[in-house]
Design a protein around this motif. Structure first.
Motif, PDB file in Angstrom:
ATOM      1  N   TRP A 146      16.965 -30.438  26.286  1.00 30.52           N
ATOM      2  CA  TRP A 146      17.938 -30.852  25.274  1.00 30.52           C
ATOM      3  C   TRP A 146      19.146 -29.916  25.261  1.00 30.52           C
ATOM      4  CZ3 TRP A 146      20.559 -33.988  22.650  1.00 30.52           C
ATOM      5  CH2 TRP A 146      21.168 -33.658  21.454  1.00 30.52           C
ATOM      6  N   PHE A 147      18.873 -28.606  25.263  1.00 32.10           N
ATOM      7  CA  PHE A 147      19.984 -27.652  25.259  1.00 32.10           C
ATOM      8  C   PHE A 147      20.842 -27.812  26.510  1.00 32.10           C
ATOM      9  CE2 PHE A 147      21.738 -23.617  26.755  1.00 32.10           C
ATOM     10  CZ  PHE A 147      22.655 -23.397  25.750  1.00 32.10           C
ATOM     11  N   THR A 148      20.169 -27.924  27.659  1.00 34.56           N
ATOM     12  CA  THR A 148      20.896 -28.064  28.924  1.00 34.56           C
ATOM     13  C   THR A 148      21.826 -29.267  28.868  1.00 34.56           C
ATOM     14  OG1 THR A 148      18.916 -27.240  30.016  1.00 34.56           O
ATOM     15  CG2 THR A 148      20.617 -28.159  31.425  1.00 34.56           C
ATOM     16  N   THR A 149      21.287 -30.369  28.338  1.00 37.45           N
ATOM     17  CA  THR A 149      22.062 -31.598  28.306  1.00 37.45           C
ATOM     18  C   THR A 149      23.248 -31.492  27.359  1.00 37.45           C
ATOM     19  OG1 THR A 149      19.987 -32.770  28.693  1.00 37.45           O
ATOM     20  CG2 THR A 149      21.895 -34.100  28.052  1.00 37.45           C
ATOM     21  N   TRP A 150      23.005 -31.025  26.144  1.00 37.03           N
ATOM     22  CA  TRP A 150      24.131 -31.063  25.204  1.00 37.03           C
ATOM     23  C   TRP A 150      25.201 -30.049  25.536  1.00 37.03           C
ATOM     24  CZ3 TRP A 150      25.989 -27.273  22.099  1.00 37.03           C
ATOM     25  CH2 TRP A 150      25.131 -26.325  21.521  1.00 37.03           C
ATOM     26  N   GLN A 151      24.811 -28.879  26.055  1.00 38.46           N
ATOM     27  CA  GLN A 151      25.867 -27.932  26.432  1.00 38.46           C
ATOM     28  C   GLN A 151      26.666 -28.489  27.611  1.00 38.46           C
ATOM     29  OE1 GLN A 151      26.271 -25.846  29.248  1.00 38.46           O
ATOM     30  NE2 GLN A 151      24.454 -26.627  30.303  1.00 38.46           N
ATOM     31  N   ALA A 152      25.992 -29.236  28.496  1.00 37.52           N
ATOM     32  CA  ALA A 152      26.708 -29.821  29.632  1.00 37.52           C
ATOM     33  C   ALA A 152      27.658 -30.924  29.156  1.00 37.52           C
ATOM     34  CB  ALA A 152      25.721 -30.371  30.658  1.00 37.52           C
ATOM     35  N   VAL A 153      27.203 -31.715  28.183  1.00 44.72           N
ATOM     36  CA  VAL A 153      28.067 -32.784  27.662  1.00 44.72           C
ATOM     37  C   VAL A 153      29.281 -32.172  26.957  1.00 44.72           C
ATOM     38  CG1 VAL A 153      28.222 -34.633  25.958  1.00 44.72           C
ATOM     39  CG2 VAL A 153      26.241 -34.501  27.474  1.00 44.72           C
ATOM     40  N   VAL A 154      29.036 -31.172  26.125  1.00 42.41           N
ATOM     41  CA  VAL A 154      30.152 -30.533  25.413  1.00 42.41           C
ATOM     42  C   VAL A 154      31.114 -29.886  26.415  1.00 42.41           C
ATOM     43  CG1 VAL A 154      30.774 -28.675  23.811  1.00 42.41           C
ATOM     44  CG2 VAL A 154      28.848 -30.165  23.287  1.00 42.41           C
ATOM     45  N   ARG A 172      41.019 -44.170  35.360  1.00 40.74           N
ATOM     46  CA  ARG A 172      39.664 -43.936  34.852  1.00 40.74           C
ATOM     47  C   ARG A 172      38.646 -43.567  35.935  1.00 40.74           C
ATOM     48  NH1 ARG A 172      37.935 -48.297  30.895  1.00 40.74           N
ATOM     49  NH2 ARG A 172      39.438 -47.254  29.571  1.00 40.74           N
ATOM     50  N   PRO A 173      38.672 -44.237  37.121  1.00 41.55           N
ATOM     51  CA  PRO A 173      37.679 -43.832  38.136  1.00 41.55           C
ATOM     52  C   PRO A 173      37.736 -42.349  38.465  1.00 41.55           C
ATOM     53  CG  PRO A 173      38.752 -45.862  38.787  1.00 41.55           C
ATOM     54  CD  PRO A 173      39.475 -45.380  37.559  1.00 41.55           C
ATOM     55  N   SER A 174      38.947 -41.804  38.534  1.00 34.73           N
ATOM     56  CA  SER A 174      39.036 -40.378  38.867  1.00 34.73           C
ATOM     57  C   SER A 174      38.559 -39.523  37.701  1.00 34.73           C
ATOM     58  CB  SER A 174      40.472 -40.006  39.252  1.00 34.73           C
ATOM     59  OG  SER A 174      41.308 -40.040  38.115  1.00 34.73           O
ATOM     60  N   VAL A 175      38.770 -40.019  36.475  1.00 33.63           N
ATOM     61  CA  VAL A 175      38.290 -39.261  35.314  1.00 33.63           C
ATOM     62  C   VAL A 175      36.763 -39.238  35.317  1.00 33.63           C
ATOM     63  CG1 VAL A 175      38.244 -39.138  32.793  1.00 33.63           C
ATOM     64  CG2 VAL A 175      40.333 -39.843  33.964  1.00 33.63           C
ATOM     65  N   ILE A 176      36.167 -40.397  35.632  1.00 37.07           N
ATOM     66  CA  ILE A 176      34.704 -40.452  35.688  1.00 37.07           C
ATOM     67  C   ILE A 176      34.183 -39.552  36.803  1.00 37.07           C
ATOM     68  CG2 ILE A 176      32.719 -41.957  36.143  1.00 37.07           C
ATOM     69  CD1 ILE A 176      34.345 -44.243  34.898  1.00 37.07           C
ATOM     70  N   ALA A 177      34.844 -39.614  37.954  1.00 38.98           N
ATOM     71  CA  ALA A 177      34.405 -38.780  39.081  1.00 38.98           C
ATOM     72  C   ALA A 177      34.474 -37.303  38.706  1.00 38.98           C
ATOM     73  CB  ALA A 177      35.263 -39.057  40.316  1.00 38.98           C
ATOM     74  N   ALA A 178      35.599 -36.900  38.111  1.00 32.09           N
ATOM     75  CA  ALA A 178      35.763 -35.497  37.742  1.00 32.09           C
ATOM     76  C   ALA A 178      34.737 -35.104  36.682  1.00 32.09           C
ATOM     77  CB  ALA A 178      37.180 -35.245  37.229  1.00 32.09           C
ATOM     78  N   ALA A 179      34.533 -35.977  35.694  1.00 35.99           N
ATOM     79  CA  ALA A 179      33.571 -35.671  34.636  1.00 35.99           C
ATOM     80  C   ALA A 179      32.169 -35.516  35.214  1.00 35.99           C
ATOM     81  CB  ALA A 179      33.593 -36.766  33.571  1.00 35.99           C
ATOM     82  N   THR A 180      31.842 -36.349  36.205  1.00 35.98           N
ATOM     83  CA  THR A 180      30.521 -36.240  36.831  1.00 35.98           C
ATOM     84  C   THR A 180      30.344 -34.883  37.489  1.00 35.98           C
ATOM     85  OG1 THR A 180      30.664 -38.588  37.310  1.00 35.98           O
ATOM     86  CG2 THR A 180      28.931 -37.367  38.422  1.00 35.98           C
ATOM     87  N   VAL A 181      31.358 -34.471  38.243  1.00 36.92           N
ATOM     88  CA  VAL A 181      31.262 -33.178  38.926  1.00 36.92           C
ATOM     89  C   VAL A 181      31.099 -32.052  37.907  1.00 36.92           C
ATOM     90  CG1 VAL A 181      32.489 -31.538  40.383  1.00 36.92           C
ATOM     91  CG2 VAL A 181      32.574 -33.970  40.914  1.00 36.92           C
ATOM     92  N   VAL A 182      31.917 -32.092  36.854  1.00 36.69           N
ATOM     93  CA  VAL A 182      31.843 -31.035  35.843  1.00 36.69           C
ATOM     94  C   VAL A 182      30.471 -31.056  35.165  1.00 36.69           C
ATOM     95  CG1 VAL A 182      32.842 -30.138  33.716  1.00 36.69           C
ATOM     96  CG2 VAL A 182      34.331 -31.124  35.449  1.00 36.69           C
ATOM     97  N   PHE A 183      29.967 -32.256  34.897  1.00 36.85           N
ATOM     98  CA  PHE A 183      28.659 -32.371  34.261  1.00 36.85           C
ATOM     99  C   PHE A 183      27.577 -31.770  35.157  1.00 36.85           C
ATOM    100  CE2 PHE A 183      24.637 -34.495  33.416  1.00 36.85           C
ATOM    101  CZ  PHE A 183      24.498 -34.293  32.056  1.00 36.85           C
ATOM    102  N   LEU A 184      27.625 -32.112  36.448  1.00 38.60           N
ATOM    103  CA  LEU A 184      26.623 -31.577  37.372  1.00 38.60           C
ATOM    104  C   LEU A 184      26.671 -30.047  37.402  1.00 38.60           C
ATOM    105  CD1 LEU A 184      26.681 -33.962  40.481  1.00 38.60           C
ATOM    106  CD2 LEU A 184      25.225 -34.022  38.464  1.00 38.60           C
ATOM    107  N   PHE A 185      27.887 -29.495  37.499  1.00 39.75           N
ATOM    108  CA  PHE A 185      28.022 -28.043  37.523  1.00 39.75           C
ATOM    109  C   PHE A 185      27.493 -27.423  36.233  1.00 39.75           C
ATOM    110  CE2 PHE A 185      31.780 -28.102  40.715  1.00 39.75           C
ATOM    111  CZ  PHE A 185      30.874 -28.100  41.756  1.00 39.75           C
ATOM    112  N   SER A 186      27.844 -28.027  35.099  1.00 37.66           N
ATOM    113  CA  SER A 186      27.451 -27.437  33.820  1.00 37.66           C
ATOM    114  C   SER A 186      25.955 -27.604  33.582  1.00 37.66           C
ATOM    115  CB  SER A 186      28.227 -28.091  32.674  1.00 37.66           C
ATOM    116  OG  SER A 186      29.604 -28.040  32.922  1.00 37.66           O
TER     117      SER A 186
END
Lengths: 214, 545
Positions: free
Chosen positions: B62-70, B182-196
């Motif tokens: 849970w912590f991993t997920t929410w800190q990554a989302v934030v 939007r596709p590039s925003v989703i792509a970038a958000a995915t990368v950031v999410f994976l890293f976080s």
């Protein structure tokens, strides 16, 4: 119906003079064609009037109000771009209704007015289509309807008929003249085609003649 | 080109096979085998029910997920303004700004953590805020580059058309630009999410003792608690979450992608008018501050000691006595030496394996594609997973390699090989086939023709790949945390240890080491960049146009 006055406008890009002291006065409801070879700055003149390009000096007045420092979206200047610039993520009707949406007209009425305009440009029933599948002539008509539906004070048309095949070109020239007249709007058309200018406009001027004698 | 001719002039099979065998074996032994061991470990015994039945596991998830989302949402929101400014405007510091963001992005995770610790006041250190701040600063470049690249291709006239229809700057953004990019925003958000989500180094440095992401928990269970089964289960759980995230992102990008039908970049222009100039200046200044402040703080803190400004931390780097006779068990000089030795070997391994692999991939057709995909796998797996798998695989004779000096560099090389392959393959594929054919017409047999026409083009991209490999090895923390032994600490490990101690001299030494590592990494990547660009003048960012 509005008057338009361009006074002594000069534009330079990276130190190169594109327009040098251009002036143009238009009566209310008048349709003028500005002629000039490509690269002569015709398009830039329209962009200055629309507020997309800022002149280095000079002024633009609409209905005797100086709008030189007014941002584009508050000028009530409509523009039909040479490549239309239809919004690919919106349907034909949503494209036409875009200006009304920006002024807060509610949805049902927006749709009604968009359908009206589509009918006037000869595209009744096209509302729910995607803009991707439109032919060159259809796309141009949608762009025209989109511009006019926003009820602009002045309409600018950048090479509106360039790139269409001959037959379509001639037919659309007649339609364009008719639609603009019936809308009663003040319009500036730029083109390199003298016949096209004559077919659509009340008055034809050479861009070179609008420049400051230097 | 004549197909039959190409076939006749092809490299002999034995030759291609010989090229393939080395990289393929390395991949099988050091990646696939550990990975299978790890899966077997996770799926056997009661580890699954024990781990999944524990509340603590779900707290960590849970912590991993929410800190990554934030972290992801904050990064995307904050980076949107600089992405717009960089995509649309020409200003004097444009290249510098993009360069700074890239430099920050390539920093080792531990260094990023150290920089945020250095910047934030003590009251915010060890908080979630610090973690999110580190992730945001780290990943600004991802959003600015990915989103900016797509935004550049959105015609300015389309935005102007919306403006002529009465849309304000904000309405143009929400109604026109955002839906189209939007596709590039989703792509970038995915990368950031994976890293976080897979954040390890940052959390180890910045987080409080009890703050654990899944990665940190894997490390804790495996190395501190000896719960190998539990750690393996968590590894698989993380892979499932990441897989689901990637699958969602791919579908979402496809659904929203609309052929803009534009290949041209819209030209950049100088901001005109007071409002626009203010906007650009403000955004640029704020971005410089956000991305640059942590780096500046890092350097400043390395010179700040309890007795005021001094270079003690730098000059006394070897002196780690807390009190006479009592040491902290971290020797910075030793760590630097270890890091350099590791980097040399890791680079050598990565370049040799990567170079051979590239030649094999280019020459071998379908088998080459399999090798290519296989060598990319370590990129998709986290470094922690790689280190953990190697730790539990090579721990018993005849493969008890835990004490071998080369195990850490091999782990680093595994992570670096994909970068070497990417740097080289493109160049190799662009060598005109006619060139080889021409050599053949001059009487060169296939292998000779290949050596004369293809190999000479490899040195430059291989040098670039070597730079990247060295930078990766120097900063690697996840795998090293599992594989390095006492006395074999690398710089990132030493930084984490020093910053975890109280005592401002130790802290300052940690910041000094982090500064060194930051400078080295940035220089290595910058040099690599120049090599790949083909010369100092041909940077990858265009200037004014």
């Amino acid at each position: 119906m509005s008057t338009l006055e361009v006074r002594d406008v000069a534009v330079a890009f990276d130190g190169v003079e594109v327009l040098d002291g251009v002036s143009l006065a238009m009566a209310s409801g008048e349709i003028a064609a500005v002629l000039g070879p490509s690269g002569s700055g015709k398009s830039t003149l329209l962009r200055v009037i629309a507020g997309i390009v800022r002149p280095r000096s000079g002024s633009v007045r609409i209905d005797d109000r100086d709008v030189t420092d007014v941002p584009t979206h508050q000028r009530r200047v409509g523009m039909v771009f040479q490549d239309n610039q239809l919004f690919p993520h919106r349907s034909v009707a949503d494209n036409v209704a875009f200006g009304l949406k920006m002024t807060g007209v509610e949805r049902a009425q927006r749709r009604r007015r968009a359908d009206d305009w589509l009918e006037r440009v000869g595209l009744a029933g096209f509302g729910d289509r995607s803009v991707d599948g439109l032919s060159g002539g259809e796309a141009k008509r949608v762009a025209l309807a989109r511009t006019l539906a926003a009820v602009p004070a002045v309409v600018l048309l950048d090479e509106p008929l360039t790139g269409l095949d001959r037959e379509l070109h001639d037919r659309l020239a007649v339609d364009l003249a008719h639609i603009l007249r019936s809308a009663g709007t003040t319009a500036v058309l730029v083109t390199h085609d003298r016949d096209e200018a004559a077919a659509v406009a009340d008055r034809t001027v050479e861009l070179a003649d609008l420049q400051h004698p230097s | 080109m004549d197909r039959a001719g190409a076939r006749v002039n092809r490299l002999p099979r034995w030759f291609v096979a010989a090229l393939t065998v080395g990289p393929a074996t390395g991949l099988a032994v050091f990646f696939l085998w550990p990975f299978v061991t790890l899966l077997a470990e996770a799926l056997s015994g009661e580890a699954i029910s024990a781990t999944l039945g524990r509340d603590a596991t779900w707290d960590v998830v849970w912590f991993t997920t929410w800190q990554a989302v934030v972290s992801t949402v904050s990064t995307v929101l904050i980076a949107m303004a600089p992405a717009y400014v960089v995509a649309r405007f020409d200003f004097r510091t444009r290249r510098l700004l993009v360069g700074l963001l890239t430099a920050v992005f390539v920093l080792p995770t531990v260094v990023m953590g150290a920089a945020i610790l250095a910047l934030l006041p003590e009251s915010l250190d060890r908080t979630v805020f610090a973690i999110v701040a580190a992730h945001v600063v780290f990943n600004l470049a991802v959003v600015v580059r990915l989103v900016g690249a797509m935004w550049e291709h959105l015609p300015t006239d389309m935005e102007a058309a919306a403006a002529t229809l009465g849309a304000s700057r904000w309405q143009v953004f929400t109604q026109i630009s955002l839906p189209l990019i939007r596709p590039s925003v989703i792509a970038a958000a995915t990368v950031v999410f994976l890293f976080s989500f897979t954040s390890f180094g940052v959390i180890r440095v910045v987080g409080a003792t009890g703050t654990r992401t899944v990665e940190v928990e894997i490390w804790r269970r495996a190395t501190q608690l000896g719960d190998i089964g539990g750690a393996a289960v968590l590894t698989v759980l993380q892979l499932l979450v990441l897989g689901a995230g990637l699958a969602w992102s791919t579908t979402a990008q496809r659904r929203h992608s609309r052929a803009l039908g534009l290949t041209l970049r819209s030209p950049l222009r100088r901001p005109t008018g007071r409002g626009e100039r203010r906007l650009v200046t403000g955004v640029v200044a704020a971005t410089f501050a956000v991305a640059g402040a942590p780096l500046v703080a890092l350097v400043v803190r390395s010179f700040s000691t309890p007795t005021g400004w001094s270079a003690t931390a730098w000059t006394d780097l070897g002196r780690t006595e807390i009190r006479p006779g009592i040491r902290v068990g971290v020797d910075p000089w030793n760590a630097i030496a270890n890091s350099l030795v590791n980097a040399v070997w890791a680079t050598l391994f990565a370049v040799v394996v990567g170079g051979l692999a590239t030649l094999a991939i280019a020459a071998a057709g379908r088998a080459g594609r399999v090798l290519d995909a296989g060598l990319m796998l370590p990129l998709g797996t986290s470094a922690v997973t790689i280190g953990f798998g190697m730790l539990i695989t090579f721990d018993a004779p005849p493969v008890d390699w835990r004490a071998s000096w080369w195990l850490v560099p091999v782990g680093h090389a595994l992570i670096a090989v994909p970068f070497v392959v990417r740097a080289t393959l493109g160049v190799l594929r662009s060598v005109a086939p006619d060139l080889t054919t021409a050599a053949a017409t001059l009487g060169a047999p296939p292998v000779r023709a290949w050596r004369e026409t293809v190999v000479p083009y490899l040195w430059r991209p291989l040098a670039a790949g070597a730079g990247l490999a060295a930078a990766i090895s120097l900063g690697e923390f996840g795998a090293t945390s599992f594989l390095s032994r006492s006395g074999g600490e690398t710089m990132p490990i030493a930084i984490e240890r020093l910053l975890g101690r109280t005592g401002s001299l130790l802290q300052a030494q940690g910041f000094a080491l982090a500064t060194m590592l930051a400078v080295t990494t940035i220089v290595a990547v910058a040099v690599t960049d120049r090599l790949q660009a083909g010369g100092p003048s041909a940077g990858r960012d265009r200037g004014s146009s």
